[in-house]
Enzyme design. Structure first.
Site, PDB file in Angstrom:
ATOM      1  N   HIS A 104      16.165 -68.854-131.153  1.00 21.77           N
ATOM      2  CA  HIS A 104      14.910 -67.734-130.316  1.00 21.77           C
ATOM      3  C   HIS A 104      14.472 -66.957-131.409  1.00 21.77           C
ATOM      4  O   HIS A 104      14.683 -66.926-132.187  1.00 21.77           O
ATOM      5  CB  HIS A 104      16.378 -67.144-129.359  1.00 21.77           C
ATOM      6  CG  HIS A 104      15.876 -65.598-128.902  1.00 21.77           C
ATOM      7  ND1 HIS A 104      15.788 -64.919-129.791  1.00 21.77           N
ATOM      8  CD2 HIS A 104      14.287 -65.298-128.070  1.00 21.77           C
ATOM      9  CE1 HIS A 104      15.843 -63.212-129.651  1.00 21.77           C
ATOM     10  NE2 HIS A 104      14.383 -63.782-128.557  1.00 21.77           N
ATOM     11  N   ARG A 108       6.968 -59.261-130.816  1.00 22.23           N
ATOM     12  CA  ARG A 108       6.208 -57.967-129.191  1.00 22.23           C
ATOM     13  C   ARG A 108       5.422 -56.795-130.071  1.00 22.23           C
ATOM     14  O   ARG A 108       6.043 -56.245-131.397  1.00 22.23           O
ATOM     15  CB  ARG A 108       7.158 -57.680-128.066  1.00 22.23           C
ATOM     16  CG  ARG A 108       8.138 -56.881-128.756  1.00 22.23           C
ATOM     17  CD  ARG A 108       9.144 -56.827-127.302  1.00 22.23           C
ATOM     18  NE  ARG A 108      11.043 -56.346-128.375  1.00 22.23           N
ATOM     19  CZ  ARG A 108      11.228 -56.370-128.632  1.00 22.23           C
ATOM     20  NH1 ARG A 108      11.495 -57.981-129.037  1.00 22.23           N
ATOM     21  NH2 ARG A 108      12.818 -55.638-129.130  1.00 22.23           N
ATOM     22  N   HIS A 176      31.836 -59.482-123.880  1.00 22.22           N
ATOM     23  CA  HIS A 176      33.601 -59.460-123.004  1.00 22.22           C
ATOM     24  C   HIS A 176      33.931 -60.885-123.498  1.00 22.22           C
ATOM     25  O   HIS A 176      34.976 -60.800-122.792  1.00 22.22           O
ATOM     26  CB  HIS A 176      32.945 -59.608-121.905  1.00 22.22           C
ATOM     27  CG  HIS A 176      31.270 -60.845-121.009  1.00 22.22           C
ATOM     28  ND1 HIS A 176      30.100 -60.635-121.382  1.00 22.22           N
ATOM     29  CD2 HIS A 176      31.612 -62.167-121.265  1.00 22.22           C
ATOM     30  CE1 HIS A 176      29.444 -62.037-121.411  1.00 22.22           C
ATOM     31  NE2 HIS A 176      30.360 -62.512-120.662  1.00 22.22           N
ATOM     32  N   GLY A 263       7.802 -59.493-113.441  1.00 21.89           N
ATOM     33  CA  GLY A 263       7.471 -60.872-115.047  1.00 21.89           C
ATOM     34  C   GLY A 263       7.800 -62.062-113.913  1.00 21.89           C
ATOM     35  O   GLY A 263       8.127 -61.652-112.699  1.00 21.89           O
ATOM     36  N   ARG A 264       6.754 -62.248-114.415  1.00 19.21           N
ATOM     37  CA  ARG A 264       7.480 -64.419-113.904  1.00 19.21           C
ATOM     38  C   ARG A 264       8.605 -64.920-113.950  1.00 19.21           C
ATOM     39  O   ARG A 264       8.968 -64.565-115.229  1.00 19.21           O
ATOM     40  CB  ARG A 264       5.785 -65.056-114.554  1.00 19.21           C
ATOM     41  CG  ARG A 264       6.050 -66.280-113.768  1.00 19.21           C
ATOM     42  CD  ARG A 264       4.486 -66.801-114.506  1.00 19.21           C
ATOM     43  NE  ARG A 264       4.799 -68.377-113.372  1.00 19.21           N
ATOM     44  CZ  ARG A 264       5.401 -69.058-113.785  1.00 19.21           C
ATOM     45  NH1 ARG A 264       6.282 -69.028-114.814  1.00 19.21           N
ATOM     46  NH2 ARG A 264       5.055 -71.019-113.400  1.00 19.21           N
TER      47      ARG A 264
END
Length: 303
Positions: A104, A108, A176, A263-264
């Site tokens: 990943h 931005r 978790h 957002g999409r």
């Protein structure tokens, strides 16, 4: 001073460079592109690759969106202005081979244009990160990955990697499950200009990180893509993918931002794996590679 138009253009170029490199790496599949517009302002280019020689599913997305920031996001970001602009490139790759890692990356930029002329410090910053999620931890690959990130960080500041590496350990943590999503990487947010680093420096760092992605992942894929694997290893891959999905749906800030700012949906959820399994209370063999991998999914490992 760098502008949002310049940042937008350079991020689009980086998207082009990465998709070209990944198509060449896969050797079979190509990216499908969809141009989309956001209700409220802006849009993006979603590029998805599927069912390739090595890439089972992946996306390299670019977006540049603007408009009015919802109240819930204003509270989360601790800002008062209403308008925002955000642009970035976001990548997730899910390989079909259990010995090839998930990867990943996100780079931005965010600003609130109305803050630029009010006499106060403008609200603007860069953020990003890159992390690796092996289904099986291979020490040499982990060391190579972290060295690549340290090298790009050190070109701009000797403080970046020692700060951003533990930040990634903390951020990419599945609370978790009490385990990290993978072997970490680097993560940073709200990075602004300082006496030592100008806005141009930070922007160059953002771009350098983006351009580290392709050569790093190409090397990792080619190291492992021709190795034989068993049905057991494939089942383990499906299980590890489920943990990846849990993090992205429960904790990931980018997912939350996209959903809160209308957002999409397809682009936001592109990061989810094509197939994952949730088995009830799965057990691992004592002394096996699965157990070893679990033992390394923790914060503070010095790769």
């Amino acid at each position: 001073m760098i502008t949002k138009e310049q940042i937008t253009a350079d991020y689009k170029t980086i998207q082009d460079e990465i998709t070209a490199a990944l198509e060449q790496l896969d050797g079979s599949a190509t990216f499908e592109q969809e141009i989309w517009e956001r209700d409220g302002g802006g849009g993006g280019r979603t590029r998805v690759i599927q069912n390739g020689n090595i890439m089972e599913k992946g996306g390299v997305n670019f977006s540049a969106v603007h408009g009015e920031l919802p109240d819930v996001m204003k509270r989360a970001l601790k800002v008062e202005q209403n308008d925002f602009f955000a642009t970035g490139v976001s990548i997730v790759m899910h390989p079909n081979h259990p010995l090839v890692p998930i990867i990943h990356m996100n780079i931005r930029y965010f600003e609130m244009p109305s803050s630029f002329g009010d006499g106060q410090t403008p609200v603007r910053w860069f953020g990003g990160g890159i992390d690796l999620t092996p289904h099986y931890v291979i020490d040499e690959d982990a060391q190579f990955f972290h060295q690549q990130l340290k090298d790009v960080c050190d070109k701009f500041s000797s403080n970046f990697y020692p700060k951003f590496k533990p930040w990634a350990d903390d951020y990419f943590f599945i609370k978790h499950r009490n385990e990290t999503r993978g072997i970490g990487g680097i993560f940073y947010d709200k990075l602004t200009a300082t006496d030592e680093l100008s806005w141009e420096d930070i922007f160059e760092f953002s771009k350098a990180l983006g351009r580290t992605f392709a050569p790093t992942y190409v090397e990792l894929v080619n190291r492992n893509r021709d190795k034989q694997f068993t049905d057991q290893q494939k089942e383990w891959q499906y299980l590890r993918r489920s943990r990846y999905a849990e993090f992205n749906l429960v904790y990931d800030a980018g997912t939350k931002f996209g959903l809160e700012t209308n957002g999409r949906i397809e682009s936001i959820l592109m990061s989810l794996p094509p197939t994952a399994k949730w088995l009830y209370d799965p057990k691992v063999e004592e002394g096996g590679e699965e157990e070893r991998t679990l033992s390394l999914l923790k914060k503070g490992v010095n790769w």
